[in-house]
Design an enzyme around this catalytic site. Structure first.
Site, PDB file in Angstrom:
ATOM      1  N   TRP A  93       0.829  -1.213   0.000  1.00 25.72           N
ATOM      2  CA  TRP A  93       0.000   0.000   0.000  1.00 25.72           C
ATOM      3  C   TRP A  93       0.858   1.256   0.000  1.00 25.72           C
ATOM      4  CZ3 TRP A  93      -4.348  -1.056  -1.915  1.00 25.72           C
ATOM      5  CH2 TRP A  93      -5.019  -2.245  -1.611  1.00 25.72           C
ATOM      6  N   LYS A 140     -11.840  -2.088   6.880  1.00 22.34           N
ATOM      7  CA  LYS A 140     -11.034  -3.009   7.670  1.00 22.34           C
ATOM      8  C   LYS A 140     -11.364  -2.890   9.150  1.00 22.34           C
ATOM      9  CE  LYS A 140      -7.974  -3.367   3.952  1.00 22.34           C
ATOM     10  NZ  LYS A 140      -7.331  -2.455   3.016  1.00 22.34           N
ATOM     11  N   ASP A 196      -1.518   6.724   6.507  1.00 22.02           N
ATOM     12  CA  ASP A 196      -2.549   5.797   6.034  1.00 22.02           C
ATOM     13  C   ASP A 196      -2.796   4.799   7.164  1.00 22.02           C
ATOM     14  OD1 ASP A 196      -4.094   3.824   4.914  1.00 22.02           O
ATOM     15  OD2 ASP A 196      -2.735   3.374   3.246  1.00 22.02           O
TER      16      ASP A 196
HETATM   17  C1  PLP Z   1      -6.860  -1.852   2.044  1.00 18.15           C
HETATM   18  C2  PLP Z   1      -5.868  -0.779   2.171  1.00 18.15           C
HETATM   19  C3  PLP Z   1      -5.836   0.306   1.287  1.00 18.15           C
HETATM   20  C4  PLP Z   1      -6.751   0.418   0.091  1.00 18.15           C
HETATM   21  O1  PLP Z   1      -8.018   0.791   0.462  1.00 18.15           O
HETATM   22  P1  PLP Z   1      -9.176   1.037  -0.611  1.00 18.15           P
HETATM   23  O2  PLP Z   1     -10.250   1.600   0.265  1.00 18.15           O
HETATM   24  O3  PLP Z   1      -9.520  -0.286  -1.206  1.00 18.15           O
HETATM   25  O4  PLP Z   1      -8.695   1.997  -1.617  1.00 18.15           O
HETATM   26  C5  PLP Z   1      -4.899   1.298   1.506  1.00 18.15           C
HETATM   27  N1  PLP Z   1      -4.040   1.233   2.532  1.00 18.15           N
HETATM   28  C6  PLP Z   1      -4.037   0.196   3.401  1.00 18.15           C
HETATM   29  C7  PLP Z   1      -3.053   0.177   4.530  1.00 18.15           C
HETATM   30  C8  PLP Z   1      -4.947  -0.836   3.253  1.00 18.15           C
HETATM   31  O5  PLP Z   1      -4.935  -1.857   4.112  1.00 18.15           O
END
Ligand code: PLP
Length: 361
Positions: free
Chosen positions: A103, A196, A172
């Site tokens: 990511w 998540k 993030d």
């Molecule tokens: C799943 C994830 C993403 C991507 O998220 P989307 O909502 O599908 O764009 C980005 N960063 C991390 C750390 C993730 O686990």
């Protein structure tokens, strides 16, 4: 009673049962409107209350100070990968990133459309199995970016990277938001796809310090400016209503059980159950993350052969332990044990892994 499994998928992921039950109960008639929450106007007072409640709950649970804006945006965390440089980049200033996995790599790629992002530390040399130590961002850069939990590899930052006071730290937090208390003041921007650790897919929580909203150049399209959404309380256009509504119920639930401190306690207990099994397995289960970088949220491990891993995943499925196959970048197995995963689910998995080793070693 409907039969429910323990869902260890990395995202979309398990949601607290009381949240699903409440959504079901009020589905046909939301707040006495005679309509479902999917059908009411996003300008109605009933909807406005959902949104203000969701936002206040985030503020309360995470301790968000009044000079930060809380926004609910669409497009996933992946959209924030480009909205971060688009909204924060400054002429002739560097954008610095730490690369701790897939990511982060994608975030860095997007920054590449706005200049040359500088990767100041990376754990790519060992297949992202650790968090680099003593990370220190430079002075006079536009922003500093890191990924607090690496969903695919099962690593999590155990310390805060050092960042000069005037540089906004961007994080993030998609896969570990609210897994433990943090100090929001340490950050300029926090973003997290909800699917998540927070709620369902379809909405991204974005928290931005107010003074950073004015950096964006005028020519940037309206929808891509954080400022637009901040000034309109995320109601500039039609928001992803159902996703926000489920997040609100999930936040209610998190508050009810005791908030983020309590979640941290539970998360540590759950993660310990699994890491203890890995550590006591004499190498039968081999953890991917180095010990000082282990994630509370995604426990990744491999086994002596791919055949055994396959057998273990299938055996788990038969026992109602679902979603244990690891991401292809690591292989093996991954148990995602987010905030909403009950202790009983992890206990059931721990017992299964113990039995599986005894029978297959
Ligand atoms: C799943 C994830 C993403 C991507 O998220 P989307 O909502 O599908 O764009 C980005 N960063 C991390 C750390 C993730 O686990």
């Amino acid at each position: 009673m409907t039969k429910r499994v323990y869902n260890f998928y990395p995202g979309p992921a398990t949601l607290p049962l009381p949240v699903l039950e409440r959504a079901k109960d009020e589905f046909l008639d939301f707040a006495g409107t005679g309509m479902s929450v999917l059908e009411i106007s996003h300008r109605s007072k009933e909807w406005e209350k959902v949104m203000t409640d969701a936002t206040s709950l985030v503020r309360e649970l995470m301790g968000v100070p009044s000079d930060y804006k809380v926004m609910w945006l669409s497009g996933g965390a992946s959209t924030q990968f480009f909205m971060v440089p688009l909204n924060l980049q400054e002429p002739r200033k560097a954008m610095e990133y730490v690369n701790t996995g897939g990511w982060s790599t994608k975030a860095i790629k997007e920054a590449g459309y706005f200049g040359e992002p500088k990767v100041i530390a990376s754990s790519e040399d060992k297949n992202f199995s650790y968090i680099p130590k003593n990370v220190r961002f430079s002075k006079e850069i536009a922003f500093a970016h890191f990924t607090s939990n690496n969903t695919l590899y099962g690593t999590e930052w155990q310390y805060m990277p050092e960042v000069p006071k005037e540089v906004p730290l961007v994080c993030d937090m998609s896969s570990n938001i609210m897994d433990k208390p943090i100090n929001i003041k340490d950050f300029g921007v926090i973003y997290a796809g909800a699917q998540k650790n927070l709620g369902p897919a379809g909405v991204t929580l974005v928290i931005v310090r107010e003074d950073l909203l004015d950096r964006v150049p005028e020519h940037v399209p309206t929808m891509q400016k954080w400022k637009t959404h901040a000034e309109n309380d995320s109601l500039y256009n039609t928001p992803p209503v159902f996703a926000i509504y489920i997040c609100k119920l999930a936040l209610d639930y998190m508050k009810e059980i005791g908030g983020v401190k309590e979640l941290e306690k539970r998360n540590m207990k759950k993660a310990k159950l699994l890491y203890d099994i890995i550590d006591a397995s004499d190498g039968f289960y081999k953890g991917h993350a180095s010990k000082d970088s282990r994630s509370l949220m995604n426990v990744t491990f491999t086994m002596p052969t791919p055949e055994l891993e396959d057998k273990c995943v299938k055996g788990g499925t038969a026992k109602g332990l679902i979603g244990l196959k690891g991401h292809r970048s690591v292989g093996g197995m991954r148990a995602s044990i987010y905030n909403a995963m009950p202790l009983e689910g992890v206990e059931a998995l721990a017992e299964y892994l113990r039995e599986f080793q005894a029978e297959n070693q």
